[in-house]
Scaffold this motif. Sequence first.
Motif, short mmCIF file in Angstrom:
data_model
loop_
_atom_site.label_atom_id
_atom_site.label_comp_id
_atom_site.label_asym_id
_atom_site.label_seq_id
_atom_site.Cartn_x
_atom_site.Cartn_y
_atom_site.Cartn_z
N ASN A 163 11.91 13.36 -2.21
CA ASN A 163 10.85 12.62 -1.54
C ASN A 163 11.39 11.48 -0.68
N PRO A 198 -2.74 6.85 -10.27
CA PRO A 198 -1.73 6.70 -9.20
C PRO A 198 -2.20 5.77 -8.09
N GLN A 199 -3.44 5.93 -7.67
CA GLN A 199 -3.95 5.11 -6.58
C GLN A 199 -4.07 3.63 -6.98
N HIS A 251 -8.10 7.28 -11.82
CA HIS A 251 -7.38 7.11 -10.56
C HIS A 251 -6.09 6.30 -10.73
N TYR A 267 4.10 8.74 -4.95
CA TYR A 267 4.56 8.85 -3.56
C TYR A 267 3.38 9.18 -2.63
N LYS A 268 2.56 10.11 -3.07
CA LYS A 268 1.39 10.50 -2.27
C LYS A 268 0.43 9.32 -2.08
N ALA A 269 0.39 8.44 -3.09
CA ALA A 269 -0.49 7.27 -3.01
C ALA A 269 0.11 6.14 -2.19
N GLY A 270 1.36 6.29 -1.76
CA GLY A 270 1.94 5.34 -0.82
C GLY A 270 2.77 4.23 -1.42
N LYS A 276 6.10 4.05 -1.60
CA LYS A 276 7.38 3.84 -0.93
C LYS A 276 7.32 2.62 -0.02
N LYS A 331 5.45 11.98 -8.16
CA LYS A 331 5.02 12.60 -6.90
C LYS A 331 3.65 12.11 -6.48
N LEU A 332 2.76 11.91 -7.46
CA LEU A 332 1.43 11.37 -7.15
C LEU A 332 1.53 9.94 -6.64
#
Length: 445
Positions: A269, A196-197, A194, A236-239, A241, A233-234
Amino acid sequence: MQRAASKRLPPRYLAAIALLLCVLCATTTSLAAGSTRARTSATPLLGGVNIQGLGAGSTPVDADFEVAQAKALHAKLIRAELPWSVLEPRGAGKLDPRALAYTDRLMNDAAAAGIGVIVLADSSPCWASAAPASIRAKCVPGRGSRAYGYPPAHAADFAAFARTLVERYPTQLTAFEVWNEPDQANERYFAGPHKPQRYAALLAAADTAVKQANPKVTVLAGSLVGSNGVFLKLLYKAGIKGHYDGLAVHFYTLSLAALRATHAVQLANGDSTPLWFDEFGWSDCYPRHKIQEEQGCVTAAVQAQNITNMYRALSSTSYVAAAALYELQDGGGDSFGVITSHNGHKPSFTAMSNVLASPFGAVSPVTLSLRKSGGRVLAAGSGPVGDYMRLEAFQGSVLRYRAALSLDRFNRFKLALPKVLGTHNLRVRVYQQWTGPSKAAQRSI
């Protein structure tokens, strides 16, 4: 890059890699060279260098030498790894006195020299690591351990360490870089599932702590080695920003192309934070070796030329805020430094000193020669380091052939044009994608 770590993508040698367009093709794609890269800010590029940083045996004398050499290079920044496992090896808040002696001297020397410091903080100590129990059980402070390569079990522990550093060095610290290369496939720096998270959580916790301690310190996310945008991108998806001021990237192959590709992913993004290009470089290990750290060895002359061209290419690039060469001094079996392991200055030291003192100037020109061989035309030449080369062949005003090339380790190329083009009435031009057609070399046959 940490010493003696195998971590780079394989070097790219001469290759025609892009799709060859059909004969009779009459259109060409605009590369928008220059127009998207003109620096609009009055703030100049922060040019600097990576130093060895804190190790188990680092002393204040080492810090004195590193900062003095960086000042001689006209560096505005130094990037230093300050491993958490070395500074706080035995528990939260228990800072190691010997490690602090080096770190305090480094920060004070840099401040006195007018040099900013990027702190790379990584390497979980035994007590904080999220490594499996079997690995943690063998982890002993002060000794190498796989446990250091895992993120912390609790992001709050790292956040507290970040706060400690920022509070201790309120004016000396320019940027705080959160961890090293979480997308690196070898997992020497960010192991476990895990990614990216877990990295997003670590970044958010560190950013909050740093900003509470000193909102003027720049928080750097990423330390990414991948330029295809997948891991970004992963993230960004994980937050991620909103939790950083700049995105750190480490590109050793086709560096300018990688910067451009990463910036495109950012914009797609909704991310306009600047890139901090704080690891790149070349090893002058040729001809003693062919490969080092999975990179093609170059000569001392090519290393010096590449450094000059890279800083000049970046000097007017608005979306790159800083660039820090890897590295100041050879060591650990590698030859990426501008100083030898015996403290001698290489040709690259002079080249870097000159370009950091006066970064604006033209990169090396593209060269091109054409000759006939076996019923076809052979195109050969050279170009500046860092990006793909575009070759276009015309008959009259009609584009008949187009290819993309990558340079070899000595920044040279050679390509045999298709026989169908013949050997007469051809006009060929070659240019680096970064600089665009206006800087093309052109020959006719």
